[in-house]
Design a protein around this motif. Structure first.
Motif, short mmCIF file in Angstrom:
data_model
loop_
_atom_site.label_atom_id
_atom_site.label_comp_id
_atom_site.label_asym_id
_atom_site.label_seq_id
_atom_site.Cartn_x
_atom_site.Cartn_y
_atom_site.Cartn_z
N ALA A 116 19.53 -0.90 0.43
CA ALA A 116 18.84 0.30 -0.06
C ALA A 116 19.70 1.53 0.19
O ALA A 116 20.39 1.62 1.22
N PRO A 117 19.66 2.50 -0.72
CA PRO A 117 20.41 3.74 -0.49
C PRO A 117 19.84 4.49 0.70
O PRO A 117 18.65 4.37 1.02
N LYS A 118 20.67 5.26 1.36
CA LYS A 118 20.24 6.02 2.54
C LYS A 118 19.60 7.34 2.12
O LYS A 118 20.05 7.99 1.17
N LEU A 119 18.57 7.71 2.84
CA LEU A 119 18.01 9.05 2.71
C LEU A 119 18.73 9.88 3.77
O LEU A 119 18.53 9.69 4.97
N THR A 120 19.60 10.77 3.33
CA THR A 120 20.47 11.49 4.26
C THR A 120 19.78 12.72 4.85
O THR A 120 18.85 13.27 4.26
N LYS A 121 20.27 13.13 6.00
CA LYS A 121 19.71 14.29 6.69
C LYS A 121 19.88 15.57 5.88
O LYS A 121 19.08 16.49 6.01
N ASN A 122 20.89 15.62 5.02
CA ASN A 122 21.07 16.84 4.22
C ASN A 122 19.90 17.07 3.26
O ASN A 122 19.61 18.20 2.88
N ASN B 264 14.62 16.26 -8.42
CA ASN B 264 15.43 15.82 -7.29
C ASN B 264 14.56 15.16 -6.21
O ASN B 264 14.95 14.15 -5.63
N ILE B 265 13.39 15.73 -5.97
CA ILE B 265 12.46 15.15 -5.01
C ILE B 265 12.00 13.78 -5.48
O ILE B 265 11.89 12.83 -4.69
N GLN B 266 11.75 13.64 -6.79
CA GLN B 266 11.37 12.33 -7.32
C GLN B 266 12.46 11.29 -7.06
O GLN B 266 12.16 10.14 -6.72
N ASN B 267 13.70 11.69 -7.19
CA ASN B 267 14.81 10.78 -6.89
C ASN B 267 14.82 10.40 -5.41
O ASN B 267 15.09 9.25 -5.06
N ASP B 268 14.50 11.36 -4.56
CA ASP B 268 14.40 11.07 -3.12
C ASP B 268 13.27 10.08 -2.84
O ASP B 268 13.40 9.19 -1.99
N ILE B 269 12.17 10.23 -3.55
CA ILE B 269 11.03 9.31 -3.39
C ILE B 269 11.46 7.89 -3.80
O ILE B 269 11.10 6.91 -3.14
N PHE B 270 12.27 7.78 -4.86
CA PHE B 270 12.80 6.47 -5.25
C PHE B 270 13.64 5.85 -4.12
O PHE B 270 13.58 4.65 -3.88
N ILE B 271 14.43 6.69 -3.46
CA ILE B 271 15.23 6.20 -2.33
C ILE B 271 14.32 5.69 -1.22
O ILE B 271 14.56 4.63 -0.64
N ILE B 272 13.26 6.43 -0.94
CA ILE B 272 12.30 6.01 0.08
C ILE B 272 11.65 4.68 -0.33
O ILE B 272 11.53 3.76 0.48
N GLN B 273 11.24 4.58 -1.60
CA GLN B 273 10.63 3.33 -2.09
C GLN B 273 11.59 2.15 -1.93
O GLN B 273 11.18 1.06 -1.53
N ALA B 274 12.85 2.36 -2.22
CA ALA B 274 13.85 1.29 -2.08
C ALA B 274 13.94 0.84 -0.63
O ALA B 274 14.03 -0.36 -0.34
N ASP C 119 0.84 -1.21 0.00
CA ASP C 119 0.00 0.00 0.00
C ASP C 119 0.87 1.25 0.00
O ASP C 119 0.67 2.17 -0.79
N LEU C 120 1.87 1.28 0.88
CA LEU C 120 2.75 2.44 0.96
C LEU C 120 3.56 2.61 -0.33
O LEU C 120 3.72 3.73 -0.82
N LEU C 121 4.05 1.51 -0.90
CA LEU C 121 4.77 1.62 -2.16
C LEU C 121 3.88 2.21 -3.25
O LEU C 121 4.34 3.01 -4.08
N GLY C 122 2.61 1.85 -3.25
CA GLY C 122 1.66 2.41 -4.21
C GLY C 122 1.44 3.90 -3.98
O GLY C 122 1.35 4.68 -4.94
N GLU C 123 1.34 4.30 -2.72
CA GLU C 123 1.19 5.73 -2.40
C GLU C 123 2.40 6.53 -2.87
O GLU C 123 2.27 7.63 -3.42
N LEU C 124 3.58 5.98 -2.63
CA LEU C 124 4.80 6.65 -3.07
C LEU C 124 4.87 6.74 -4.60
O LEU C 124 5.31 7.75 -5.15
N ASP C 125 4.41 5.69 -5.27
CA ASP C 125 4.36 5.69 -6.73
C ASP C 125 3.39 6.77 -7.23
O ASP C 125 3.71 7.52 -8.16
N GLU C 126 2.23 6.86 -6.59
CA GLU C 126 1.26 7.90 -6.98
C GLU C 126 1.85 9.29 -6.75
O GLU C 126 1.73 10.18 -7.60
N LEU C 127 2.49 9.48 -5.61
CA LEU C 127 3.12 10.77 -5.31
C LEU C 127 4.15 11.12 -6.37
O LEU C 127 4.17 12.24 -6.90
#
Length: 173
Positions: free
Chosen positions: A78-84, A56-66, A28-36
């Motif tokens: 999975a790649p890290k979503l960094t604090k920066n 750039n945000i879309q690339n961040d969403i891919f990191i979250i999906q991973a 479900d969450l992966l689908g929400e991220l895909d829709e976003l």
């Protein structure tokens, strides 16, 4: 390779080599991220001035999906979503806050089309964040993901306010 199996998926999605029912919270969450991510793709083509930032945000969403898919299929790191990335959103929000008078009450989205699209993005991020919180109560989700989604909705809200401000309009409330 085919886009369909000719057999039907019987209500299951495949992640790696695992078949998981589509009502699973992770799916479900992966689908929400895909829709976003898809909605961001639409908006960046209407609001070209934000194209690079939204990509750039879309690339961040891919990191979250991973990271979320990794909960089911941890074969690959999975790649890290960094604090920066979070700090970058916070800086952008602060820049806008310093230019735009913030409303003292709730705003009614739709004063103009660009802000309406950005408000729509904000609400999809909020829904995604709620599902992420629900999942985080059952599975370990790195805190940066929740922080990022929270800041992302604030960023889209700030951009919506900026669009109205730049057109010298006043938000409806």
């Amino acid at each position: 390779m085919y886009l369909f199996s000719r057999k039907g998926d019987k209500g299951k999605s495949v992640i790696g080599n695992k078949k998981i029912f589509k009502d699973n919270l992770i799916i479900d969450l992966l689908g929400e991220l895909d829709e976003l991510n898809s909605l961001i793709g639409i908006v960046k083509n209407y609001l070209k001035k934000y194209y690079k930032k939204l990509t750039n945000i879309q690339n961040d969403i891919f990191i979250i999906q991973a990271n979320i898919a990794n909960l089911i299929y941890p074969k690959f790191k999975a790649p890290k979503l960094t604090k920066n990335k979070i700090e970058s959103l916070e800086k952008e929000i602060s820049k806008i806050e310093n230019k735009v008078k913030l409303p003292s009450s709730f705003v009614i989205p739709g004063k103009e089309i660009n802000s309406a699209w950005l408000h729509y993005l904000r609400t999809v991020v909020r829904r995604t964040e709620r599902i992420t919180v629900k999942l985080s109560r059952k599975k370990h989700i790195i805190p940066e993901i929740l922080m990022y989604l929270n800041r992302l909705s604030s960023y889209f809200y700030a951009l919506a306010l900026k669009e109205v401000y730049q057109k010298k309009l006043k938000e409806d409330s």
